[in-house]
Write a protein that holds these residues in place. Sequence first.
Motif, PDB file in Angstrom:
ATOM      1  N   ALA A 198      -6.570   9.314  22.716  1.00 49.60           N
ATOM      2  CA  ALA A 198      -7.743   9.894  22.039  1.00 49.60           C
ATOM      3  C   ALA A 198      -8.979   9.041  22.298  1.00 49.60           C
ATOM      4  CB  ALA A 198      -7.482  10.025  20.539  1.00 49.60           C
ATOM      5  N   ALA A 199      -8.813   7.716  22.281  1.00 45.76           N
ATOM      6  CA  ALA A 199      -9.939   6.826  22.545  1.00 45.76           C
ATOM      7  C   ALA A 199     -10.408   6.965  23.989  1.00 45.76           C
ATOM      8  CB  ALA A 199      -9.533   5.381  22.258  1.00 45.76           C
ATOM      9  N   ALA A 200      -9.472   7.140  24.919  1.00 46.83           N
ATOM     10  CA  ALA A 200      -9.828   7.310  26.332  1.00 46.83           C
ATOM     11  C   ALA A 200     -10.652   8.576  26.534  1.00 46.83           C
ATOM     12  CB  ALA A 200      -8.566   7.353  27.191  1.00 46.83           C
ATOM     13  N   LYS A 201     -10.308   9.628  25.809  1.00 43.68           N
ATOM     14  CA  LYS A 201     -11.072  10.872  25.913  1.00 43.68           C
ATOM     15  C   LYS A 201     -12.504  10.662  25.422  1.00 43.68           C
ATOM     16  CE  LYS A 201     -10.621  15.798  24.855  1.00 43.68           C
ATOM     17  NZ  LYS A 201      -9.724  16.825  24.287  1.00 43.68           N
ATOM     18  N   ARG A 202     -12.659   9.963  24.295  1.00 45.07           N
ATOM     19  CA  ARG A 202     -13.998   9.666  23.775  1.00 45.07           C
ATOM     20  C   ARG A 202     -14.787   8.800  24.749  1.00 45.07           C
ATOM     21  NH1 ARG A 202     -14.907   6.516  19.745  1.00 45.07           N
ATOM     22  NH2 ARG A 202     -12.832   5.624  19.455  1.00 45.07           N
ATOM     23  N   LEU A 203     -14.104   7.793  25.301  1.00 45.57           N
ATOM     24  CA  LEU A 203     -14.769   6.871  26.209  1.00 45.57           C
ATOM     25  C   LEU A 203     -15.260   7.585  27.468  1.00 45.57           C
ATOM     26  CD1 LEU A 203     -15.487   3.864  26.766  1.00 45.57           C
ATOM     27  CD2 LEU A 203     -13.329   3.725  28.020  1.00 45.57           C
ATOM     28  N   MET A 204     -14.412   8.448  28.041  1.00 46.32           N
ATOM     29  CA  MET A 204     -14.802   9.158  29.255  1.00 46.32           C
ATOM     30  C   MET A 204     -15.956  10.123  28.990  1.00 46.32           C
ATOM     31  SD  MET A 204     -13.180   8.022  31.869  1.00 46.32           S
ATOM     32  CE  MET A 204     -13.564   6.459  31.073  1.00 46.32           C
ATOM     33  N   ARG A 205     -15.971  10.736  27.824  1.00 46.96           N
ATOM     34  CA  ARG A 205     -17.092  11.632  27.494  1.00 46.96           C
ATOM     35  C   ARG A 205     -18.390  10.847  27.397  1.00 46.96           C
ATOM     36  NH1 ARG A 205     -15.662  16.771  23.612  1.00 46.96           N
ATOM     37  NH2 ARG A 205     -13.954  17.587  24.865  1.00 46.96           N
ATOM     38  N   GLN A 206     -18.329   9.679  26.767  1.00 44.57           N
ATOM     39  CA  GLN A 206     -19.526   8.839  26.663  1.00 44.57           C
ATOM     40  C   GLN A 206     -19.979   8.378  28.049  1.00 44.57           C
ATOM     41  OE1 GLN A 206     -19.330   5.597  23.847  1.00 44.57           O
ATOM     42  NE2 GLN A 206     -18.290   6.827  22.295  1.00 44.57           N
ATOM     43  N   ALA A 207     -19.009   8.001  28.892  1.00 46.51           N
ATOM     44  CA  ALA A 207     -19.340   7.461  30.210  1.00 46.51           C
ATOM     45  C   ALA A 207     -19.927   8.521  31.136  1.00 46.51           C
ATOM     46  CB  ALA A 207     -18.097   6.845  30.845  1.00 46.51           C
ATOM     47  N   MET A 208     -19.457   9.757  31.008  1.00 51.04           N
ATOM     48  CA  MET A 208     -19.920  10.817  31.912  1.00 51.04           C
ATOM     49  C   MET A 208     -21.204  11.478  31.456  1.00 51.04           C
ATOM     50  SD  MET A 208     -16.511  12.784  33.279  1.00 51.04           S
ATOM     51  CE  MET A 208     -15.949  13.212  31.627  1.00 51.04           C
ATOM     52  N   ALA A 209     -21.475  11.431  30.150  1.00 52.17           N
ATOM     53  CA  ALA A 209     -22.609  12.171  29.597  1.00 52.17           C
ATOM     54  C   ALA A 209     -23.933  11.921  30.324  1.00 52.17           C
ATOM     55  CB  ALA A 209     -22.748  11.872  28.101  1.00 52.17           C
ATOM     56  N   PRO A 210     -24.312  10.665  30.622  1.00 46.60           N
ATOM     57  CA  PRO A 210     -25.605  10.456  31.284  1.00 46.60           C
ATOM     58  C   PRO A 210     -25.686  11.066  32.682  1.00 46.60           C
ATOM     59  CG  PRO A 210     -24.744   8.390  30.390  1.00 46.60           C
ATOM     60  CD  PRO A 210     -23.636   9.385  30.340  1.00 46.60           C
ATOM     61  N   HIS A 211     -24.541  11.253  33.320  1.00 45.24           N
ATOM     62  CA  HIS A 211     -24.519  11.744  34.694  1.00 45.24           C
ATOM     63  C   HIS A 211     -24.394  13.266  34.773  1.00 45.24           C
ATOM     64  CE1 HIS A 211     -24.073   7.520  35.391  1.00 45.24           C
ATOM     65  NE2 HIS A 211     -22.906   7.504  34.762  1.00 45.24           N
TER      66      HIS A 211
END
Length: 232
Positions: A198-211
């Motif tokens: 679940a944390a990995a899903k949140r992290l990837m969403r945060q990481a991809m959002a700016p791009h």
Amino acid sequence: MLALSQPAYVLHSRAYRESSALVDFLTPQGRLRAVLRGARGKAGTLARPFVPLDVEFRGRGELKTVGRLEAAGIPNLLSGDALFSGIYLNELLIRLLPAEDPHPAIFEHYAMSVLALAQGRALEPLLRAFEWRLLDELGYGFALDLDFNGQPVVAGGLYRLQTDSGLVPVGQLQPGVFQGAELLAMAEADWSVPGALAAAKRLMRQAMAPHLGGRPLVSRELFMTFKEPTHD
């Protein structure tokens, strides 16, 4: 006219003029856009997502022409959640991968991911691995076991993601932060740690959002619509 034959997958296609299609392909040489003539015939039947193809591209400009298109393996038949996941991977590549920017490692990882989807493998670890590899290959990756100062991530610590520099330690629990133990589990792909997926899903969403440029992913919206309960 330059002709180049290479392995490919269809990411997206749409009708173009009377009987042609405008197709986005993923190849080891990057994402290529090409006109497929006679798209309502045999070629159009083959030009579906998740089918391994061998394609000859012609032309020097950004918009190429498909000279030859043949199946190069067994189609990956996806359905249900696996199909939505495959559509999601395709949309990520269209949105994030620059045109004609060679990334053979991304192509190989995509081919393995689509095969794994067809084999019914667990979706969440597969999707997180693909997102991480894509960000890393495009130069947007960051360490999961080190903070932005190069200090080891501590299992009992708390961290927030600063997308331009990496993980930043924080002193107290706040919205959007990650536990060190979760980050260390992600670094080892150890999904047995409670909360790591679940944390990995949140992290990837945060990481991809700016791009992603602020536009929502259509595939994610489709999936949520499909999952909504129906009422008689």
